[in-house]
Design a protein around this motif. Structure first.
Motif, PDB file in Angstrom:
ATOM      1  N   SER A 125      21.915 -50.301  -8.136  1.00 29.28           N
ATOM      2  CA  SER A 125      23.732 -50.439  -7.665  1.00 29.28           C
ATOM      3  C   SER A 125      24.360 -49.138  -8.288  1.00 29.28           C
ATOM      4  O   SER A 125      25.245 -49.571  -7.760  1.00 29.28           O
ATOM      5  N   VAL A 126      24.120 -48.795  -8.661  1.00 24.83           N
ATOM      6  CA  VAL A 126      25.250 -47.926  -9.965  1.00 24.83           C
ATOM      7  C   VAL A 126      24.068 -46.394  -9.638  1.00 24.83           C
ATOM      8  O   VAL A 126      23.364 -45.256 -10.025  1.00 24.83           O
ATOM      9  N   SER A 127      25.248 -45.380  -9.237  1.00 25.80           N
ATOM     10  CA  SER A 127      24.347 -43.688  -9.062  1.00 25.80           C
ATOM     11  C   SER A 127      26.180 -43.092  -9.432  1.00 25.80           C
ATOM     12  O   SER A 127      25.981 -42.324  -9.692  1.00 25.80           O
ATOM     13  N   PHE A 128      27.146 -43.917  -9.658  1.00 30.27           N
ATOM     14  CA  PHE A 128      28.456 -43.319 -10.226  1.00 30.27           C
ATOM     15  C   PHE A 128      29.265 -43.790 -11.332  1.00 30.27           C
ATOM     16  O   PHE A 128      28.719 -45.184 -11.064  1.00 30.27           O
ATOM     17  N   VAL A 129      29.967 -43.268 -12.340  1.00 28.90           N
ATOM     18  CA  VAL A 129      30.657 -44.229 -13.120  1.00 28.90           C
ATOM     19  C   VAL A 129      31.667 -45.389 -12.588  1.00 28.90           C
ATOM     20  O   VAL A 129      30.936 -46.016 -12.656  1.00 28.90           O
ATOM     21  N   GLU A 130      31.481 -45.321 -12.020  1.00 26.24           N
ATOM     22  CA  GLU A 130      32.647 -46.332 -10.807  1.00 26.24           C
ATOM     23  C   GLU A 130      31.793 -47.436 -11.018  1.00 26.24           C
ATOM     24  O   GLU A 130      32.722 -48.711 -11.028  1.00 26.24           O
ATOM     25  N   ASP A 131      30.626 -47.203 -10.089  1.00 25.28           N
ATOM     26  CA  ASP A 131      29.953 -48.297 -10.120  1.00 25.28           C
ATOM     27  C   ASP A 131      29.858 -49.359 -10.995  1.00 25.28           C
ATOM     28  O   ASP A 131      28.835 -50.360 -10.751  1.00 25.28           O
ATOM     29  N   LEU A 132      30.049 -48.906 -12.470  1.00 24.73           N
ATOM     30  CA  LEU A 132      29.671 -49.817 -13.064  1.00 24.73           C
ATOM     31  C   LEU A 132      30.664 -50.661 -14.324  1.00 24.73           C
ATOM     32  O   LEU A 132      31.147 -51.792 -14.616  1.00 24.73           O
ATOM     33  N   ARG A 133      32.144 -50.524 -12.441  1.00 25.19           N
ATOM     34  CA  ARG A 133      33.417 -51.457 -12.621  1.00 25.19           C
ATOM     35  C   ARG A 133      32.515 -52.854 -12.478  1.00 25.19           C
ATOM     36  O   ARG A 133      32.147 -52.982 -11.957  1.00 25.19           O
ATOM     37  N   GLY A 134      33.161 -54.401 -13.536  1.00 26.11           N
ATOM     38  CA  GLY A 134      33.045 -55.560 -13.226  1.00 26.11           C
ATOM     39  C   GLY A 134      31.182 -55.829 -14.159  1.00 26.11           C
ATOM     40  O   GLY A 134      30.962 -56.276 -14.335  1.00 26.11           O
ATOM     41  N   ASP A 164      37.770 -53.494 -17.125  1.00 20.95           N
ATOM     42  CA  ASP A 164      36.865 -53.013 -16.193  1.00 20.95           C
ATOM     43  C   ASP A 164      35.605 -52.873 -16.356  1.00 20.95           C
ATOM     44  O   ASP A 164      34.792 -52.565 -15.423  1.00 20.95           O
ATOM     45  N   VAL A 165      35.099 -53.203 -18.111  1.00 22.28           N
ATOM     46  CA  VAL A 165      33.619 -52.764 -18.100  1.00 22.28           C
ATOM     47  C   VAL A 165      33.362 -53.491 -19.637  1.00 22.28           C
ATOM     48  O   VAL A 165      34.428 -53.407 -19.902  1.00 22.28           O
ATOM     49  N   PHE A 166      31.904 -54.068 -19.610  1.00 20.20           N
ATOM     50  CA  PHE A 166      31.821 -54.652 -20.698  1.00 20.20           C
ATOM     51  C   PHE A 166      30.879 -54.005 -21.366  1.00 20.20           C
ATOM     52  O   PHE A 166      30.498 -53.546 -20.410  1.00 20.20           O
ATOM     53  N   ILE A 167      30.980 -54.677 -22.633  1.00 19.27           N
ATOM     54  CA  ILE A 167      30.493 -53.984 -23.057  1.00 19.27           C
ATOM     55  C   ILE A 167      29.194 -55.161 -24.840  1.00 19.27           C
ATOM     56  O   ILE A 167      30.475 -55.227 -25.625  1.00 19.27           O
ATOM     57  N   GLU A 168      28.323 -55.106 -24.867  1.00 16.74           N
ATOM     58  CA  GLU A 168      27.291 -56.281 -25.399  1.00 16.74           C
ATOM     59  C   GLU A 168      26.890 -55.518 -26.619  1.00 16.74           C
ATOM     60  O   GLU A 168      25.740 -54.632 -25.884  1.00 16.74           O
ATOM     61  N   TRP A 169      27.069 -55.159 -27.784  1.00 19.43           N
ATOM     62  CA  TRP A 169      26.728 -54.088 -28.701  1.00 19.43           C
ATOM     63  C   TRP A 169      24.726 -55.357 -29.624  1.00 19.43           C
ATOM     64  O   TRP A 169      26.634 -56.124 -30.040  1.00 19.43           O
ATOM     65  N   GLU A 184      19.191 -59.149 -13.700  1.00 21.04           N
ATOM     66  CA  GLU A 184      18.560 -58.283 -12.243  1.00 21.04           C
ATOM     67  C   GLU A 184      20.567 -57.901 -11.981  1.00 21.04           C
ATOM     68  O   GLU A 184      20.951 -58.747 -12.004  1.00 21.04           O
ATOM     69  N   GLY A 185      20.195 -56.615 -11.822  1.00 16.93           N
ATOM     70  CA  GLY A 185      21.702 -56.010 -11.883  1.00 16.93           C
ATOM     71  C   GLY A 185      22.237 -55.193 -12.844  1.00 16.93           C
ATOM     72  O   GLY A 185      23.134 -54.617 -13.012  1.00 16.93           O
ATOM     73  N   SER A 186      21.658 -55.785 -13.705  1.00 11.07           N
ATOM     74  CA  SER A 186      22.084 -55.400 -14.779  1.00 11.07           C
ATOM     75  C   SER A 186      21.982 -53.976 -15.226  1.00 11.07           C
ATOM     76  O   SER A 186      20.791 -53.414 -15.445  1.00 11.07           O
ATOM     77  N   VAL A 187      22.715 -53.249 -16.605  1.00  8.08           N
ATOM     78  CA  VAL A 187      22.564 -51.901 -16.836  1.00  8.08           C
ATOM     79  C   VAL A 187      22.403 -51.542 -18.536  1.00  8.08           C
ATOM     80  O   VAL A 187      22.916 -52.940 -19.016  1.00  8.08           O
ATOM     81  N   ALA A 188      22.120 -50.830 -19.048  1.00  4.60           N
ATOM     82  CA  ALA A 188      21.716 -51.039 -20.777  1.00  4.60           C
ATOM     83  C   ALA A 188      22.038 -49.207 -21.042  1.00  4.60           C
ATOM     84  O   ALA A 188      21.223 -48.549 -19.856  1.00  4.60           O
ATOM     85  N   MET A 189      22.705 -49.092 -21.903  1.00  2.00           N
ATOM     86  CA  MET A 189      22.757 -47.546 -22.551  1.00  2.00           C
ATOM     87  C   MET A 189      21.316 -46.822 -23.557  1.00  2.00           C
ATOM     88  O   MET A 189      21.499 -47.756 -24.235  1.00  2.00           O
TER      89      MET A 189
END
Length: 325
Positions: A125-134, A164-169, A184-189
């Motif tokens: 689902s993520v191709s652009f930074v805006e896709d990280l919204r929510g 708009d976007v949340f970070i779990e450290w 599923e559908g989540s992201v990580a740096m």
């Protein structure tokens, strides 16, 4: 009598020349010692050919090297400050902190690693930074480069963290990966080379965004991970040796980027990361050696952004001109 005196004089001159020994070549370089430390990971990968040549006695820059590889910056900083180390490859912002804390005790020789941070996704689902919204981004590295780079990219795209976007450290990259795989559908740096390991072992993981590319698009400069520094006192006493080191270092970086299989083997032999991982990770690790004005321009821009977010991240103040070798 005169003939005898002349013979004796010739013998004396011959003995004097013999005692002095052969005249040194103008190209003669006095051998100096250099104690070098680097962190296991991308910041040390570019050194491996130089390390191997030194170990085998093949380097020709008249420097007697001692190389040390460490797992964390805290293992390097004290030895650099107290003079046990002469040169070190460390995180870019840490170099600024040490410079400020030692009142100019170190100088930056060059940038050794560009951006190694990527947004990975368990989904499509993520191709652009805006896709990280929510979305929630799992990440390690709070209080260091990952936090400052991610914050800048998100805010520049108009995304407010916590709204708009949340970070779990988290404390470990492995924990971030586990959380992403469980949702599923989540992201990580994730950084290289950890990202490569994740991609090899988990088919559901994909690279969604390259923070290095995003940084260049937004800032117009390079995202920087690591730099190589030298103690100022050492550089003043051994400037020629430092220049020779930089020349050999550049050759080593070129070798690593141009001979990936051979470089991966050396990286594995020195215990930096596994050879199989290095083989796939080298290209994504952005190993380089940027020096001179290009280094100064990129690094100063990078540190200014960190300073604007948190002055403590660079030691409370931006470095002066003498920070740059």
């Amino acid at each position: 009598m005169k003939k005898t005196i002349l013979v004796l004089l010739c013998m004396f001159l011959s003995l004097s020349i013999f005692a002095q020994g052969p005249k040194e070549s103008e190209d003669f370089k006095e051998t100096v010692t250099m104690n070098v430390a680097a962190l296991k990971g991308p910041t040390s990968m570019g050194l491996v050919e130089l390390m191997k040549e030194s170990e085998d006695g093949l380097n020709s820059d008249s420097i007697d090297y001692t190389f040390t590889l460490e797992g964390a910056p805290d293992a390097i900083t004290p030895s650099l400050v107290n003079g046990k180390l002469d040169v070190a490859a460390i995180p870019a912002n840490l170099a600024s902190v040490i410079y400020n804390n030692t009142k100019g005790g170190i100088k930056v020789l060059g940038i050794n690693t560009l951006g190694v941070l990527y947004i990975a996704e368990n989904g499509e689902s993520v191709s652009f930074v805006e896709d990280l919204r929510g979305k929630t981004i799992y990440s390690a590295g709070k209080g260091s480069t990952p936090e400052y780079a991610l914050t800048h990219i998100l805010t520049s795209a108009g995304l407010e963290i916590g709204k708009d976007v949340f970070i779990e450290w988290r404390s470990e990259h492995a924990e971030c990966l586990s959380l992403m795989l469980a949702n599923e559908g989540s992201v990580a740096m994730l950084p290289q080379p950890f990202l490569t390991s994740a991609l090899k072992s988990n088919p559901s993981v994909r690279v969604a965004l390259d923070l290095n590319d995003l940084w260049e698009d937004e800032v117009g400069s390079m995202l920087i991970t690591g730099v190589t520094v030298v103690r100022s006192a050492y550089a003043e006493e051994n400037g020629d040796a430092v220049d020779r080191f930089l020349s050999s270092y550049a050759d080593s970086v070129e070798f690593v980027n141009s001979n990936i299989e051979d470089a991966a083997k050396l990286i594995g032999e020195y215990g930096i990361i596994a050879e199989s991982v290095a083989l796939d990770a080298i290209e994504g690790c952005n190993i380089t050696l940027v020096t001179g004005e290009e280094m100064k321009s990129a690094l100063s821009a990078y540190l200014e952004i960190l300073y604007s977010q948190n002055p403590k991240s660079v030691g409370g103040a931006l470095p002066s001109e003498d920070f740059y070798y």
